[in-house]
Design a protein around this motif. Structure first.
Motif, PDB file in Angstrom:
ATOM      1  N   UNK A 116      -6.792 -14.624  -8.019  1.00  0.00           N
ATOM      2  CA  UNK A 116      -6.171 -13.861  -6.943  1.00  0.00           C
ATOM      3  C   UNK A 116      -6.027 -12.395  -7.289  1.00  0.00           C
ATOM      4  N   UNK A 117      -5.620 -12.104  -8.510  1.00  0.00           N
ATOM      5  CA  UNK A 117      -5.467 -10.714  -8.957  1.00  0.00           C
ATOM      6  C   UNK A 117      -6.816  -9.995  -8.926  1.00  0.00           C
ATOM      7  N   UNK A 118      -7.853 -10.659  -9.436  1.00  0.00           N
ATOM      8  CA  UNK A 118      -9.177 -10.030  -9.480  1.00  0.00           C
ATOM      9  C   UNK A 118      -9.763  -9.851  -8.087  1.00  0.00           C
ATOM     10  N   UNK A 119      -9.509 -10.803  -7.190  1.00  0.00           N
ATOM     11  CA  UNK A 119     -10.012 -10.698  -5.829  1.00  0.00           C
ATOM     12  C   UNK A 119      -9.364  -9.512  -5.110  1.00  0.00           C
ATOM     13  N   UNK A 120      -8.051  -9.352  -5.280  1.00  0.00           N
ATOM     14  CA  UNK A 120      -7.369  -8.222  -4.652  1.00  0.00           C
ATOM     15  C   UNK A 120      -7.845  -6.902  -5.247  1.00  0.00           C
ATOM     16  N   UNK A 121      -8.092  -6.880  -6.541  1.00  0.00           N
ATOM     17  CA  UNK A 121      -8.590  -5.654  -7.172  1.00  0.00           C
ATOM     18  C   UNK A 121      -9.992  -5.324  -6.668  1.00  0.00           C
ATOM     19  N   UNK A 122     -10.794  -6.347  -6.487  1.00  0.00           N
ATOM     20  CA  UNK A 122     -12.158  -6.148  -5.991  1.00  0.00           C
ATOM     21  C   UNK A 122     -12.149  -5.591  -4.567  1.00  0.00           C
ATOM     22  N   UNK A 123     -11.162  -5.999  -3.776  1.00  0.00           N
ATOM     23  CA  UNK A 123     -11.048  -5.524  -2.400  1.00  0.00           C
ATOM     24  C   UNK A 123     -10.317  -4.193  -2.290  1.00  0.00           C
ATOM     25  N   UNK A 124      -9.911  -3.622  -3.421  1.00  0.00           N
ATOM     26  CA  UNK A 124      -9.281  -2.303  -3.417  1.00  0.00           C
ATOM     27  C   UNK A 124      -7.801  -2.313  -3.096  1.00  0.00           C
ATOM     28  N   UNK A 125      -7.115  -3.386  -3.388  1.00  0.00           N
ATOM     29  CA  UNK A 125      -5.691  -3.484  -3.091  1.00  0.00           C
ATOM     30  C   UNK A 125      -4.832  -2.765  -4.122  1.00  0.00           C
ATOM     31  N   UNK A 126      -3.625  -2.391  -3.705  1.00  0.00           N
ATOM     32  CA  UNK A 126      -2.692  -1.782  -4.649  1.00  0.00           C
ATOM     33  C   UNK A 126      -1.950  -2.872  -5.414  1.00  0.00           C
ATOM     34  N   UNK A 127      -0.958  -2.508  -6.194  1.00  0.00           N
ATOM     35  CA  UNK A 127      -0.274  -3.470  -7.054  1.00  0.00           C
ATOM     36  C   UNK A 127       0.427  -4.567  -6.257  1.00  0.00           C
ATOM     37  N   UNK A 128       1.032  -4.200  -5.127  1.00  0.00           N
ATOM     38  CA  UNK A 128       1.710  -5.205  -4.303  1.00  0.00           C
ATOM     39  C   UNK A 128       0.713  -6.214  -3.738  1.00  0.00           C
ATOM     40  N   UNK A 129      -0.454  -5.734  -3.314  1.00  0.00           N
ATOM     41  CA  UNK A 129      -1.489  -6.645  -2.823  1.00  0.00           C
ATOM     42  C   UNK A 129      -1.941  -7.594  -3.921  1.00  0.00           C
ATOM     43  N   UNK A 130      -2.127  -7.067  -5.110  1.00  0.00           N
ATOM     44  CA  UNK A 130      -2.569  -7.892  -6.234  1.00  0.00           C
ATOM     45  C   UNK A 130      -1.542  -8.961  -6.567  1.00  0.00           C
ATOM     46  N   UNK A 131      -0.270  -8.584  -6.555  1.00  0.00           N
ATOM     47  CA  UNK A 131       0.782  -9.555  -6.853  1.00  0.00           C
ATOM     48  C   UNK A 131       0.868 -10.629  -5.773  1.00  0.00           C
ATOM     49  N   UNK A 132       0.689 -10.241  -4.509  1.00  0.00           N
ATOM     50  CA  UNK A 132       0.739 -11.217  -3.432  1.00  0.00           C
ATOM     51  C   UNK A 132      -0.444 -12.175  -3.522  1.00  0.00           C
ATOM     52  N   UNK A 133      -1.630 -11.656  -3.733  1.00  0.00           N
ATOM     53  CA  UNK A 133      -2.796 -12.523  -3.892  1.00  0.00           C
ATOM     54  C   UNK A 133      -2.609 -13.454  -5.087  1.00  0.00           C
ATOM     55  N   UNK A 134      -2.096 -12.905  -6.188  1.00  0.00           N
ATOM     56  CA  UNK A 134      -1.892 -13.711  -7.386  1.00  0.00           C
ATOM     57  C   UNK A 134      -0.918 -14.854  -7.109  1.00  0.00           C
ATOM     58  N   UNK A 135       0.170 -14.568  -6.431  1.00  0.00           N
ATOM     59  CA  UNK A 135       1.164 -15.596  -6.146  1.00  0.00           C
ATOM     60  C   UNK A 135       0.612 -16.680  -5.221  1.00  0.00           C
ATOM     61  N   UNK A 136      -0.089 -16.269  -4.175  1.00  0.00           N
ATOM     62  CA  UNK A 136      -0.613 -17.247  -3.214  1.00  0.00           C
ATOM     63  C   UNK A 136      -1.673 -18.124  -3.863  1.00  0.00           C
TER      64      UNK A 136
END
Length: 54
Positions: A14-34
């Motif tokens: 989830x963290x890597x997917x959000x980073x690949x899509x250009x998300x900020x830290x909050x996006x990365x944390x949300x993707x990681x949690x889900x």
């Protein structure tokens, strides 16, 4: 044990997917949690199924 491993893998994915899509830290944390929750639940079911079979 498989649930814990899949939870960690889901969080990393989830963290890597959000980073690949250009998300900020909050996006990365949300993707990681889900993703960690989804993969953890799948791992829980797989653990129960393998315990019932063996």
């Amino acid at each position: 044990m498989i649930g814990f491993i899949l939870t960690l893998l889901g969080g990393v994915w989830g963290w890597r997917l959000a980073a690949k899509r250009g998300g900020n830290r909050a996006d990365k944390l949300q993707y990681m949690a889900v993703f960690a929750l989804i993969f953890g639940i799948i791992g829980l079911f797989l653990g129960v199924i393998t315990d019932r079979i063996i």
